[in-house]
Design a protein around this motif. Structure first.
Motif, PDB file in Angstrom:
ATOM      1  N   VAL A  23      81.298  31.623  39.637  1.00 25.39           N
ATOM      2  CA  VAL A  23      80.577  31.591  40.917  1.00 25.39           C
ATOM      3  C   VAL A  23      80.438  33.009  41.476  1.00 25.39           C
ATOM      4  O   VAL A  23      79.371  33.398  41.952  1.00 25.39           O
ATOM      5  CB  VAL A  23      81.276  30.656  41.934  1.00 25.39           C
ATOM      6  CG1 VAL A  23      80.718  30.844  43.330  1.00 25.39           C
ATOM      7  CG2 VAL A  23      81.141  29.203  41.499  1.00 25.39           C
ATOM      8  N   ALA A  24      81.489  33.790  41.404  1.00 23.81           N
ATOM      9  CA  ALA A  24      81.437  35.175  41.898  1.00 23.81           C
ATOM     10  C   ALA A  24      80.407  35.992  41.121  1.00 23.81           C
ATOM     11  O   ALA A  24      79.650  36.767  41.720  1.00 23.81           O
ATOM     12  CB  ALA A  24      82.817  35.826  41.802  1.00 23.81           C
ATOM     13  N   ARG A  25      80.347  35.807  39.786  1.00 26.83           N
ATOM     14  CA  ARG A  25      79.336  36.514  38.982  1.00 26.83           C
ATOM     15  C   ARG A  25      77.932  36.079  39.379  1.00 26.83           C
ATOM     16  O   ARG A  25      77.032  36.915  39.525  1.00 26.83           O
ATOM     17  CB  ARG A  25      79.553  36.255  37.490  1.00 26.83           C
ATOM     18  CG  ARG A  25      80.620  37.116  36.864  1.00 26.83           C
ATOM     19  CD  ARG A  25      80.615  37.000  35.334  1.00 26.83           C
ATOM     20  NE  ARG A  25      80.709  35.635  34.831  1.00 26.83           N
ATOM     21  CZ  ARG A  25      81.854  34.962  34.665  1.00 26.83           C
ATOM     22  NH1 ARG A  25      83.005  35.535  34.974  1.00 26.83           N
ATOM     23  NH2 ARG A  25      81.840  33.736  34.201  1.00 26.83           N
ATOM     24  N   ALA A  26      77.733  34.775  39.574  1.00 26.83           N
ATOM     25  CA  ALA A  26      76.413  34.264  39.959  1.00 26.83           C
ATOM     26  C   ALA A  26      75.995  34.829  41.318  1.00 26.83           C
ATOM     27  O   ALA A  26      74.844  35.243  41.504  1.00 26.83           O
ATOM     28  CB  ALA A  26      76.430  32.730  39.994  1.00 26.83           C
ATOM     29  N   GLU A  27      76.916  34.839  42.274  1.00 22.67           N
ATOM     30  CA  GLU A  27      76.609  35.389  43.599  1.00 22.67           C
ATOM     31  C   GLU A  27      76.261  36.870  43.506  1.00 22.67           C
ATOM     32  O   GLU A  27      75.318  37.332  44.150  1.00 22.67           O
ATOM     33  CB  GLU A  27      77.787  35.188  44.551  1.00 22.67           C
ATOM     34  CG  GLU A  27      77.968  33.759  44.991  1.00 22.67           C
ATOM     35  CD  GLU A  27      79.218  33.552  45.839  1.00 22.67           C
ATOM     36  OE1 GLU A  27      80.123  34.425  45.824  1.00 22.67           O
ATOM     37  OE2 GLU A  27      79.290  32.518  46.510  1.00 22.67           O
ATOM     38  N   SER A  28      77.003  37.612  42.716  1.00 18.35           N
ATOM     39  CA  SER A  28      76.742  39.037  42.552  1.00 18.35           C
ATOM     40  C   SER A  28      75.365  39.272  41.930  1.00 18.35           C
ATOM     41  O   SER A  28      74.603  40.131  42.389  1.00 18.35           O
ATOM     42  CB  SER A  28      77.831  39.669  41.680  1.00 18.35           C
ATOM     43  OG  SER A  28      77.558  41.026  41.466  1.00 18.35           O
ATOM     44  N   ASP A  29      75.047  38.512  40.887  1.00 18.50           N
ATOM     45  CA  ASP A  29      73.736  38.642  40.252  1.00 18.50           C
ATOM     46  C   ASP A  29      72.610  38.321  41.233  1.00 18.50           C
ATOM     47  O   ASP A  29      71.594  39.018  41.271  1.00 18.50           O
ATOM     48  CB  ASP A  29      73.630  37.722  39.034  1.00 18.50           C
ATOM     49  CG  ASP A  29      74.523  38.162  37.878  1.00 18.50           C
ATOM     50  OD1 ASP A  29      75.020  39.313  37.906  1.00 18.50           O
ATOM     51  OD2 ASP A  29      74.721  37.340  36.961  1.00 18.50           O
ATOM     52  N   ASP A  93      68.618  26.996  40.283  1.00 15.71           N
ATOM     53  CA  ASP A  93      68.833  27.035  38.834  1.00 15.71           C
ATOM     54  C   ASP A  93      70.133  27.751  38.486  1.00 15.71           C
ATOM     55  O   ASP A  93      70.841  27.358  37.560  1.00 15.71           O
ATOM     56  CB  ASP A  93      67.653  27.722  38.140  1.00 15.71           C
ATOM     57  CG  ASP A  93      66.372  26.893  38.171  1.00 15.71           C
ATOM     58  OD1 ASP A  93      66.436  25.690  38.507  1.00 15.71           O
ATOM     59  OD2 ASP A  93      65.303  27.467  37.884  1.00 15.71           O
ATOM     60  N   THR A  94      70.462  28.809  39.239  1.00 15.35           N
ATOM     61  CA  THR A  94      71.684  29.571  38.979  1.00 15.35           C
ATOM     62  C   THR A  94      72.926  28.731  39.245  1.00 15.35           C
ATOM     63  O   THR A  94      73.895  28.771  38.487  1.00 15.35           O
ATOM     64  CB  THR A  94      71.716  30.844  39.853  1.00 15.35           C
ATOM     65  OG1 THR A  94      70.599  31.667  39.497  1.00 15.35           O
ATOM     66  CG2 THR A  94      73.001  31.627  39.660  1.00 15.35           C
ATOM     67  N   PHE A  95      72.897  27.939  40.324  1.00 17.40           N
ATOM     68  CA  PHE A  95      74.080  27.161  40.700  1.00 17.40           C
ATOM     69  C   PHE A  95      74.093  25.750  40.128  1.00 17.40           C
ATOM     70  O   PHE A  95      75.085  25.040  40.272  1.00 17.40           O
ATOM     71  CB  PHE A  95      74.237  27.129  42.224  1.00 17.40           C
ATOM     72  CG  PHE A  95      74.775  28.428  42.761  1.00 17.40           C
ATOM     73  CD1 PHE A  95      76.122  28.730  42.657  1.00 17.40           C
ATOM     74  CD2 PHE A  95      73.931  29.359  43.332  1.00 17.40           C
ATOM     75  CE1 PHE A  95      76.625  29.932  43.119  1.00 17.40           C
ATOM     76  CE2 PHE A  95      74.420  30.567  43.798  1.00 17.40           C
ATOM     77  CZ  PHE A  95      75.763  30.859  43.691  1.00 17.40           C
ATOM     78  N   GLU A  96      73.037  25.366  39.424  1.00 16.79           N
ATOM     79  CA  GLU A  96      72.965  24.019  38.857  1.00 16.79           C
ATOM     80  C   GLU A  96      74.134  23.697  37.936  1.00 16.79           C
ATOM     81  O   GLU A  96      74.692  22.588  37.999  1.00 16.79           O
ATOM     82  CB  GLU A  96      71.621  23.841  38.129  1.00 16.79           C
ATOM     83  CG  GLU A  96      71.343  22.410  37.689  1.00 16.79           C
ATOM     84  CD  GLU A  96      71.912  22.091  36.322  1.00 16.79           C
ATOM     85  OE1 GLU A  96      72.201  20.905  36.075  1.00 16.79           O
ATOM     86  OE2 GLU A  96      72.102  23.013  35.498  1.00 16.79           O
ATOM     87  N   PRO A  97      74.598  24.615  37.091  1.00 24.15           N
ATOM     88  CA  PRO A  97      75.736  24.270  36.230  1.00 24.15           C
ATOM     89  C   PRO A  97      76.992  23.871  37.019  1.00 24.15           C
ATOM     90  O   PRO A  97      77.817  23.113  36.509  1.00 24.15           O
ATOM     91  CB  PRO A  97      76.000  25.560  35.433  1.00 24.15           C
ATOM     92  CG  PRO A  97      74.687  26.272  35.438  1.00 24.15           C
ATOM     93  CD  PRO A  97      74.061  25.941  36.772  1.00 24.15           C
ATOM     94  N   PHE A  98      77.133  24.361  38.228  1.00 24.50           N
ATOM     95  CA  PHE A  98      78.316  24.038  39.034  1.00 24.50           C
ATOM     96  C   PHE A  98      78.196  22.673  39.707  1.00 24.50           C
ATOM     97  O   PHE A  98      79.161  22.169  40.270  1.00 24.50           O
ATOM     98  CB  PHE A  98      78.550  25.121  40.094  1.00 24.50           C
ATOM     99  CG  PHE A  98      78.676  26.490  39.487  1.00 24.50           C
ATOM    100  CD1 PHE A  98      79.775  26.833  38.720  1.00 24.50           C
ATOM    101  CD2 PHE A  98      77.672  27.424  39.668  1.00 24.50           C
ATOM    102  CE1 PHE A  98      79.874  28.091  38.147  1.00 24.50           C
ATOM    103  CE2 PHE A  98      77.763  28.680  39.100  1.00 24.50           C
ATOM    104  CZ  PHE A  98      78.859  29.020  38.332  1.00 24.50           C
ATOM    105  N   THR A  99      77.009  22.068  39.643  1.00 22.80           N
ATOM    106  CA  THR A  99      76.809  20.757  40.258  1.00 22.80           C
ATOM    107  C   THR A  99      77.066  19.619  39.270  1.00 22.80           C
ATOM    108  O   THR A  99      77.175  18.474  39.675  1.00 22.80           O
ATOM    109  CB  THR A  99      75.373  20.616  40.811  1.00 22.80           C
ATOM    110  OG1 THR A  99      74.436  20.662  39.734  1.00 22.80           O
ATOM    111  CG2 THR A  99      75.070  21.707  41.821  1.00 22.80           C
ATOM    112  N   ARG A 100      77.157  19.956  37.976  1.00 22.79           N
ATOM    113  CA  ARG A 100      77.408  18.939  36.955  1.00 22.79           C
ATOM    114  C   ARG A 100      78.897  18.705  36.801  1.00 22.79           C
ATOM    115  O   ARG A 100      79.693  19.646  36.894  1.00 22.79           O
ATOM    116  CB  ARG A 100      76.850  19.392  35.607  1.00 22.79           C
ATOM    117  CG  ARG A 100      75.341  19.434  35.573  1.00 22.79           C
ATOM    118  CD  ARG A 100      74.892  19.873  34.223  1.00 22.79           C
ATOM    119  NE  ARG A 100      75.281  21.282  34.068  1.00 22.79           N
ATOM    120  CZ  ARG A 100      74.749  22.123  33.214  1.00 22.79           C
ATOM    121  NH1 ARG A 100      73.829  21.719  32.394  1.00 22.79           N
ATOM    122  NH2 ARG A 100      75.144  23.373  33.156  1.00 22.79           N
ATOM    123  N   PRO A 101      79.283  17.469  36.543  1.00 21.00           N
ATOM    124  CA  PRO A 101      80.703  17.206  36.286  1.00 21.00           C
ATOM    125  C   PRO A 101      81.140  17.879  34.986  1.00 21.00           C
ATOM    126  O   PRO A 101      80.342  18.077  34.076  1.00 21.00           O
ATOM    127  CB  PRO A 101      80.789  15.690  36.158  1.00 21.00           C
ATOM    128  CG  PRO A 101      79.438  15.150  36.383  1.00 21.00           C
ATOM    129  CD  PRO A 101      78.476  16.274  36.530  1.00 21.00           C
TER     130      PRO A 101
END
Length: 148
Positions: A23-29, A93-101
């Motif tokens: 999550v930190a990497r995604a936010e930074s990007d 799209d960036t945060f979608e992987p974090f929404t999947r179980p």
């Protein structure tokens, strides 16, 4: 029996730390991310940042000199709204992987985001609640004439 519990706790902590790092990497990007969009009449070009901020505005080929104020404002707003929508899609799209179980046995359940609440009118095809006005009329509501 305490050994398997301790192992599960250690695995869960490692999984949590990995998710936090991702999550930190995604936010930074995303902080460094932007989109650049031109209005359909090709009069203006806007650059929109990841928090829907306007980072740049360019008037192309001096075409704006032959426009009225409301026409120019409409071109700017159109390009800005398109940029906001594209950036909102990129964030989603960036945060979608974090929404999947996570996989079976994982502690990761997936985060449930209300993207309409997060982005509101920035999402393509969305309308603000109670607003049946077209974009053109909404723009007129935003224009305030100077009275002197």
């Amino acid at each position: 029996m305490t050994e398997p519990l301790q192992e599960r706790i250690a695995e869960a902590m490692a999984e949590l730390q990995a998710a936090q790092a991702a999550v930190a990497r995604a936010e930074s990007d995303l902080r460094q991310s932007s989109v650049t969009v031109r209005s359909s009449d090709r009069v203006v070009e806007v650059t929109v940042g990841s928090q829907s901020e306007l980072r740049a505005l360019k008037f192309l080929d001096n075409k704006h000199q032959n426009m009225t104020g409301p026409q120019l404002a409409s071109s700017i707003m159109e390009a800005f709204q398109q940029g906001r929508a594209q950036m909102a899609r990129r964030v989603m799209d960036t945060f979608e992987p974090f929404t999947r179980p996570g996989p079976e046995g994982s502690i990761h359940r997936g985060v449930d985001f209300d993207w309409n609440r997060v982005f509101g009118s920035a999402l393509e095809g969305s309308k603000q609640a109670g607003s049946g006005r077209s974009g053109k009329n909404r723009l007129r509501d935003e224009i305030h004439e100077d009275t002197e």
